[in-house]
Design an enzyme around this catalytic site. Structure first.
Site, PDB file in Angstrom:
ATOM      1  N   ARG A  15     -11.775 -33.191  38.057  1.00  0.00           N
ATOM      2  CA  ARG A  15     -12.911 -32.762  39.587  1.00  0.00           C
ATOM      3  C   ARG A  15     -13.362 -34.106  40.161  1.00  0.00           C
ATOM      4  O   ARG A  15     -13.744 -35.172  39.601  1.00  0.00           O
ATOM      5  CB  ARG A  15     -13.899 -31.868  38.995  1.00  0.00           C
ATOM      6  CG  ARG A  15     -13.728 -30.602  38.720  1.00  0.00           C
ATOM      7  CD  ARG A  15     -13.535 -29.599  39.943  1.00  0.00           C
ATOM      8  NE  ARG A  15     -12.874 -28.449  39.575  1.00  0.00           N
ATOM      9  CZ  ARG A  15     -11.895 -27.702  39.170  1.00  0.00           C
ATOM     10  NH1 ARG A  15     -10.745 -28.486  38.904  1.00  0.00           N
ATOM     11  NH2 ARG A  15     -11.706 -26.589  38.873  1.00  0.00           N
TER      12      ARG A  15
ATOM     13  N   GLU B  56     -13.859 -31.276  48.665  1.00  0.00           N
ATOM     14  CA  GLU B  56     -12.273 -30.919  48.910  1.00  0.00           C
ATOM     15  C   GLU B  56     -12.403 -29.487  49.920  1.00  0.00           C
ATOM     16  O   GLU B  56     -13.425 -28.843  49.925  1.00  0.00           O
ATOM     17  CB  GLU B  56     -11.522 -30.142  47.631  1.00  0.00           C
ATOM     18  CG  GLU B  56     -11.247 -31.193  46.767  1.00  0.00           C
ATOM     19  CD  GLU B  56     -10.620 -30.690  45.572  1.00  0.00           C
ATOM     20  OE1 GLU B  56     -10.126 -29.604  45.546  1.00  0.00           O
ATOM     21  OE2 GLU B  56     -10.358 -31.502  44.532  1.00  0.00           O
TER      22      GLU B  56
ATOM     23  N   HIS C 274      -4.774 -31.341  45.126  1.00  0.00           N
ATOM     24  CA  HIS C 274      -5.350 -30.826  44.109  1.00  0.00           C
ATOM     25  C   HIS C 274      -4.070 -29.876  43.531  1.00  0.00           C
ATOM     26  O   HIS C 274      -4.192 -28.633  43.521  1.00  0.00           O
ATOM     27  CB  HIS C 274      -6.541 -29.953  44.310  1.00  0.00           C
ATOM     28  CG  HIS C 274      -7.261 -29.285  43.072  1.00  0.00           C
ATOM     29  ND1 HIS C 274      -8.667 -28.999  43.117  1.00  0.00           N
ATOM     30  CD2 HIS C 274      -6.700 -28.946  41.881  1.00  0.00           C
ATOM     31  CE1 HIS C 274      -9.068 -28.700  41.890  1.00  0.00           C
ATOM     32  NE2 HIS C 274      -7.880 -28.615  41.214  1.00  0.00           N
TER      33      HIS C 274
HETATM   34  C1  DGY Z   1      -8.424 -25.349  37.297  1.00  0.00           C
HETATM   35  O1  DGY Z   1      -8.057 -24.419  36.960  1.00  0.00           O
HETATM   36  O2  DGY Z   1      -9.759 -25.554  37.334  1.00  0.00           O
HETATM   37  C2  DGY Z   1      -7.663 -26.204  38.086  1.00  0.00           C
HETATM   38  O3  DGY Z   1      -8.295 -27.105  38.806  1.00  0.00           O
HETATM   39  C3  DGY Z   1      -6.722 -25.691  39.123  1.00  0.00           C
HETATM   40  O4  DGY Z   1      -5.690 -26.601  39.242  1.00  0.00           O
END
Ligand code: DGY
Length: 328
Positions: free
Chosen positions: A243, A272, A290
């Site tokens: 993240r 984002e 992402h």
């Molecule tokens: C999640 O599932 O948290 C991922 O970041 C999606 O790609």
């Protein structure tokens, strides 16, 4: 008498096979346009649904949850990360939260390796040069990157994904180092020939490549702060498939621009879909939208998990992927 189907609201377009199965099992409201829901649409959804199926693009905060109807009993998140959901408020309102762990581990680990290679071997720059028509042929000094074989990889967060990255990294001849809240099982450490660093600061100062693989929680927000980034040596590549919030993106950008870091491979960003415009101008960063878990297989598996979580819950059982706490 046939049982009444539970009312399920899905906030984004999901793979067709998953939506079809949802329609068979539940009284479902789908989002066929795939436009992310506005705040007022989310409020409407939590007021009417018994089960909400959000994704990481929906902010399910205390304000939204405060307006949830009594019927809302389950938030079955399509995705593993749950930092967009106010877990404490959900818990206090008796709402169960589930996610989709495991099924995106291998894909995200693959993407981490792809970014390690892409950043250190300058793949984006090479492709850009070739497509521009300016490539004049092989040269002894053209587009030289850095070898990863024999380098030290520092993994922040040795959960499922961190461990899967470590397995791959070992195969590429990297030496594996990690920082985690808890030391992993000695068998796993032995298998990966991994070195545990209790002090993140000390690990950061000694690595060649750093990969962020911990979840974003209140405890990991800006874990790679401006102060910590300064501990890193200038030949280092920073990789993030977790993240954006785990890294102070402005500090990272400043350091990349100043040449205090060799480069970065980033699949995730602090705000984002906005990306710091200065990052967009840099050649030494590989930027992806992402897409760490973006495989057809993974997205179907995530959907299957959501279906199972909802079905077990409405049948009166404990869903398998209940989110109980925050791990790192
Ligand atoms: C999640 O599932 O948290 C991922 O970041 C999606 O790609």
């Amino acid at each position: 008498m046939p049982q009444k189907k539970p009312q399920v609201v899905v906030t984004r377009k999901l793979p067709d096979a998953i939506e079809t199965r949802m329609m068979e099992l539940f009284d479902v409201s789908l989002n066929l346009s795939d436009e992310p829901m506005s705040k007022s649409q989310l409020v409407e959804a939590v007021k009417n649904a018994e089960v909400l199926v959000p994704t990481l693009t929906d902010r399910i905060d205390a304000g939204i949850l405060a307006q949830a109807g009594d019927k809302l009993r389950l938030i079955a998140n399509y995705g593993t990360g749950v930092d967009h959901i106010d877990l404490a408020t959900a818990r206090s309102r008796g709402i169960t939260v589930t996610n989709t762990p495991d099924v995106l581990t291998e894909d995200t680990a693959d993407m981490t390796m792809a970014l390690i290679l892409a950043a250190s071997r300058r793949l984006s720059e090479g492709e850009k040069l070739l497509r521009s028509g300016d490539w004049t042929g092989w040269s002894p000094t053209g587009i030289t990157g850095h070898r990863i074989y024999g380098k030290r990889l520092g993994i922040i967060g040795m959960g499922r994904i961190g461990t899967a990255v470590a397995r791959r990294a070992k195969g590429f001849g990297l030496s594996v180092h990690y920082h985690n809240r808890h030391r992993v099982h000695p068998d796993t450490e032995a298998e990966l020939e991994a070195t545990f660093w209790e002090s993140l600061d000390q690990m950061l100062a000694r690595m060649d490549i750093i990969s962020v693989n911990c979840p974003h929680t209140p405890g990991t927000y800006h874990l790679l702060s401006a102060r910590r980034l300064k501990l890193v040596q200038s030949h280092v590549y920073i990789i993030n498939t977790s993240r954006g919030e785990v890294i102070d993106e402005n500090a990272l950008t400043r350091m990349l621009k100043a040449g205090d870091l060799a480069g970065a491979g980033l699949d995730v960003f602090e705000n984002e879909p906005a990306v710091n415009p200065k990052l967009l101008e840099m050649d030494n960063v590989v930027l992806l939208p992402h897409m760490g878990s973006a495989t057809i297989e993974g997205r179907l598996d995530m959907g299957e998990k959501v279906l199972i979580n909802i079905k077990t819950f409405v049948d009166g059982h404990k869903p398998p992927d209940r989110v109980l706490g925050e791990a790192f």
